[in-house]
Design an enzyme around this catalytic site. Structure first.
Site, PDB file in Angstrom:
ATOM      1  N   ASP A   1      44.066  40.180  20.363  1.00 44.33           N
ATOM      2  CA  ASP A   1      44.457  40.200  21.769  1.00 44.33           C
ATOM      3  C   ASP A   1      44.589  41.626  22.297  1.00 44.33           C
ATOM      4  O   ASP A   1      45.113  42.510  21.611  1.00 44.33           O
ATOM      5  CB  ASP A   1      45.795  39.467  21.919  1.00 44.33           C
TER       6      ASP A   1
ATOM      7  N   GLU B   1      39.552  40.577  22.257  1.00 42.29           N
ATOM      8  CA  GLU B   1      39.688  40.529  23.702  1.00 42.29           C
ATOM      9  C   GLU B   1      39.889  41.955  24.202  1.00 42.29           C
ATOM     10  O   GLU B   1      40.799  42.649  23.765  1.00 42.29           O
ATOM     11  CB  GLU B   1      40.903  39.691  24.114  1.00 42.29           C
TER      12      GLU B   1
END
Length: 588
Positions: A239, A307
């Site tokens: 993330d 991401e």
């Protein structure tokens, strides 16, 4: 009209054309297939994102959980999904619903226990499904033991986070050390009364940034990853990777000149807090660690996917750097979310597709992300008429496809959630006047399984966010029973992806600068009308006069049927219609 020039497909107007050809593919040996199943299993995978709070509630508390996911594994078996990734399941105060982690080695109690997790891994493995975990390295929760110890200046933890004194103005007022802004508006610095210093938090106040310039932090996170690998996961989705490092001199960031709101994240050009080159070194370190783990343990290659919303050059460096040092297996390609919308025409789509393939380093796998938990759903961004055609596009592009839960059904955002029922913190922070379009709750509503209470998601009197009222008509069970449905189209597309031509064929998009001889080869042609009006097209130059088109997949509302043959010169597409066809020799 469509014409072919030097073996290239050119779309003019509001139509998107994609073709793939087998191009003298050689049969692979059994040993090579076994090698691919272990090391390259992910290169043509469909990864299905599960938002655990919203997928299936097994105990009637209104919140999805691990047992709920386990109970629905048959959905993946029937659909053809063989890899899923779970949004964070770690212990958390849930200020940002799991992206604020208070213990990386524990499971959030409302999601279940380690026994539940072990059961999920065992059952998923038995069903041929790999499980990927969401990993949040940039920040922890302010309730994490590390942060509590760091705030108390406990030995060994003093610099686990980014702490600074700030500045004192002439009038005695203390202010943050620089002008850095939070993604969720306002200063990126939060004052801690106990430590008498500011801590960096690029997201919410409850998400302090970890300090990766401290080797102890890196070691601690390495241990967390190994811990979960030992629990049986096949890898990690990393993330917000591009926020992990910041400029050590704490230089003010320049103005972006895109907004005059000084509290907005877009007010600054984030050259000192985002996309720093040290990110690549971190990913390369983790790649070595995962490769070593895979070599020394049974099972498939353990992988990373990242991401990071960044420019294309920065993202491509996540694959490998200029020296060829390997990073992640693939960085998420968000172009269908960030660069395209319902006003985009065929040229926009082709440009975005080509750009990724042109910039991508040789030997790597492309990927395509249509939706996720932070953005409006595909049917809400592109329109409900596009559900099947967008899935056709996603599934017939080369490489990896990423599906957000419910997109196989065509679920839409529930934008009319009241302010009282809103739980997304950034939306709550902006107040009742502006929450509706800030909130991410509308795309996180419970999975719509059937037309029972709460869409079959939960027996609770109230779910954590409201169920979209359209579940009475739009649900998985109804689509299983219907002669035609979005789910059935999606299943057909996943089955189609097993074809060698779609996995290893030469790829051409409109004006894609690679010449491929298609004569005499079996080919797949996906045709998508991205306009709001009917289009009559002629692909006979591409298909060649000796061929016709056999329909392999058609949309729910299509006038056509699977198996139907079409003349390449007389194809009529309804608004937003897509067709997946096979080019084959005309019968004589």
């Amino acid at each position: 009209m469509v014409s072919k020039r030097s073996g290239l497909v050119l779309a003019i107007g509001f139509n998107l054309f994609i073709a793939l050809s087998e191009a003298s593919l050689l049969a692979r040996q059994r040993s090579q297939q076994e090698l691919d199943s272990k090391y390259n299993w992910w290169q043509h995978e469909v990864f299905y994102q599960i938002y655990p709070r919203s997928f299936m509630d097994s105990n009637g508390d209104g919140i999805g959980d691990l047992k709920g996911v386990t109970s629905k594994l048959q959905h993946f078996v029937e659909t053809g999904i063989t890899a899923v990734w779970l949004s964070p399941i770690f212990q958390s105060p849930m200020k940002d619903f799991g992206y604020d982690i208070s213990d990386y080695s524990k499971i959030q109690p409302e999601y279940g226990t380690f026994e539940d997790f072990d059961e999920l891994i065992a059952n998923a493995t038995a069903a041929g499904i790999k499980v990927i975990l969401d990993f949040v390295p940039n920040h922890s929760s302010d309730e994490h033991e590390w942060f509590i110890k760091s705030a108390a200046r406990e030995s060994g933890y003093e610099d686990f986070y980014v702490w600074e004194d700030g500045k004192v103005l002439e009038n005695g007022t203390r202010v943050p050390p620089n002008n850095w802004r939070s993604v969720f508006t306002g200063s990126a610095w939060e004052w801690h009364e106990g430590r008498q210093q500011y801590y960096l938090r690029q997201f919410t106040a409850g998400q302090p940034d970890l300090n990766y310039r401290n080797p102890a932090v890196l070691q601690a996170m390495d241990e967390v990853m190994i811990y979960w690998l030992n629990k049986g996961v096949a890898g990690f989705r990393i993330d917000a990777i591009n926020y992990v490092y910041e400029n050590t001199q704490l230089l003010d960031e320049p103005l972006s000149e895109t907004t005059d709101d000084p509290n907005s994240y877009d007010y600054l050009d984030h050259i000192y807090t985002k996309n720093l080159p040290e990110v690549n070194e971190l990913l390369q370190h983790w790649r070595v660690m995962l490769d070593d783990y895979s070599k020394n343990n049974d099972g498939p290659q353990r992988i990373m996917m990242t991401e990071g919303y960044a420019d294309v050059n920065t993202v491509m460096n996540y694959y490998e750097d200029e020296n060829g040092t390997q990073g992640v297996q693939f960085p998420f390609n968000f172009d269908f979310i960030s660069s395209l919308n319902n006003n985009s025409d065929a040229r926009d789509f082709v440009y975005i597709i080509e750009r990724w393939l042109i910039y991508m380093p040789h030997g790597h796998a492309p990927n395509w992300v249509m939706g996720n938990h932070d953005n409006p759903r595909v049917a809400s961004r592109y329109g409900v008429q596009t559900v099947d055609s967008m899935n056709m596009l996603l599934m017939t592009l080369p490489g990896i496809a990423i599906t957000y839960y419910g997109e196989e059904l065509g679920m839409v955002d529930y934008r009319d959630i009241s302010f009282a029922d809103t739980v997304d913190q950034p939306a709550c922070d902006v107040g009742i006047a502006n929450y509706k379009w800030m909130s991410r709750d509308p795309e996180r509503t419970p999975m719509q399984w059937n037309n029972d209470t709460n869409a079959g998601f939960s027996t609770a009197s109230k779910t954590w966010v409201p169920v979209n009222p359209n579940y009475l008509q739009l649900n998985a069970e109804a689509q299983k029973q219907a002669p035609r449905s979005h789910l059935k189209v999606y299943q057909q597309l996943i089955k189609l992806r097993q074809l060698e031509v779609l996995q290893n064929g030469a790829f051409i998009a409109q004006a894609y600068n690679r010449e491929v001889e298609l004569k005499g080869k079996r080919s797949i042609l996906t045709i998508i009308n991205v306009s709001n009006s009917q289009q009559q097209i002629d692909v006979s130059d591409f298909a060649e006069s000796s061929k016709h088109l056999v329909l392999l997949v058609v949309g729910v509302d299509s006038q056509y049927k699977v198996g139907q043959r079409l003349k390449p010169s007389e194809i009529v597409l309804a608004p937003y219609e897509g067709l997946v066809t096979r080019l084959s020799l005309r019968e004589k």
